[in-house]
Scaffold this motif. Structure first.
Motif, PDB file in Angstrom:
ATOM      1  N   VAL A 191      35.083  74.073  68.036  1.00 20.47           N
ATOM      2  CA  VAL A 191      35.353  75.086  69.066  1.00 20.47           C
ATOM      3  C   VAL A 191      35.001  76.459  68.523  1.00 20.47           C
ATOM      4  O   VAL A 191      35.339  76.776  67.384  1.00 20.47           O
ATOM      5  CB  VAL A 191      36.851  75.061  69.475  1.00 20.47           C
TER       6      VAL A 191
ATOM      7  N   ALA B 195      33.182  74.530  73.434  1.00 22.32           N
ATOM      8  CA  ALA B 195      33.578  73.382  72.616  1.00 22.32           C
ATOM      9  C   ALA B 195      32.443  72.380  72.576  1.00 22.32           C
ATOM     10  O   ALA B 195      31.704  72.218  73.552  1.00 22.32           O
ATOM     11  CB  ALA B 195      34.834  72.744  73.189  1.00 22.32           C
TER      12      ALA B 195
ATOM     13  N   GLU C  39      41.249  73.880  71.131  1.00 16.47           N
ATOM     14  CA  GLU C  39      40.849  72.749  70.284  1.00 16.47           C
ATOM     15  C   GLU C  39      41.804  71.571  70.477  1.00 16.47           C
ATOM     16  O   GLU C  39      41.367  70.421  70.612  1.00 16.47           O
ATOM     17  CB  GLU C  39      40.816  73.193  68.811  1.00 16.47           C
TER      18      GLU C  39
ATOM     19  N   LYS D 261      40.688  67.968  71.966  1.00 13.90           N
ATOM     20  CA  LYS D 261      40.902  66.746  71.186  1.00 13.90           C
ATOM     21  C   LYS D 261      41.587  65.669  72.024  1.00 13.90           C
ATOM     22  O   LYS D 261      41.240  64.486  71.953  1.00 13.90           O
ATOM     23  CB  LYS D 261      41.743  67.049  69.940  1.00 13.90           C
TER      24      LYS D 261
END
Lengths: 85, 85
Positions: free
Chosen positions: A81, A5, A58, A62
């Motif tokens: 990602v 990521a 993801e 976040k």
């Protein structure tokens, strides 16, 4: 599933970025730097995350970006990602 | 032709990244952060460059990245250029 990521954190456009202004001055002083404008400096955080799939990784990244890596009052962030083969 | 360039500067893999290690510790201490590893922190520099075409802008930004934005002894960089519509 391991994913890589990348979180990019930049000051919001409305926030003054003195580091970007300083870099812009240095670049403009260099040969060929006259055509440069709108320099902004931000952070990039690379991480390896283990999770069931890329989508859930993801989501998780976040949440972490919003709570820990960025200050959403002054900064905006984007998360990218991709699965590690 | 105006292009938006993004230069990402990271410490080389062989160089210790204490900021990345500190961020990793903070993330691991957070709920859901146990699956995270290999955190590295770098800089991203966004700039707008005027030039005849995207290819020559990329060449120019690579020179500036090598001489001003990154320290090639300790850091590696990547350049991404896209035309502004």
């Amino acid at each position: 599933m391991q994913c890589k990521a990348e979180v990019t954190v930049m000051f919001r456009k409305s926030i003054l970025d003195p580091q970007g202004a300083a870099v812009e001055r240095a670049l403009k002083a260099h040969e060929g730097g006259a055509d440069i404008s709108s320099v902004r400096v931000g952070k990039v955080i690379e991480l390896t995350v283990d999770g069931p799939d890329a989508k859930s990784v993801e989501e998780k990244v976040k949440v972490l970006a919003d709570r820990i890596l960025a200050n959403p009052v002054m900064e905006e962030y984007s998360v990218h990602v991709e699965p590690l083969s």
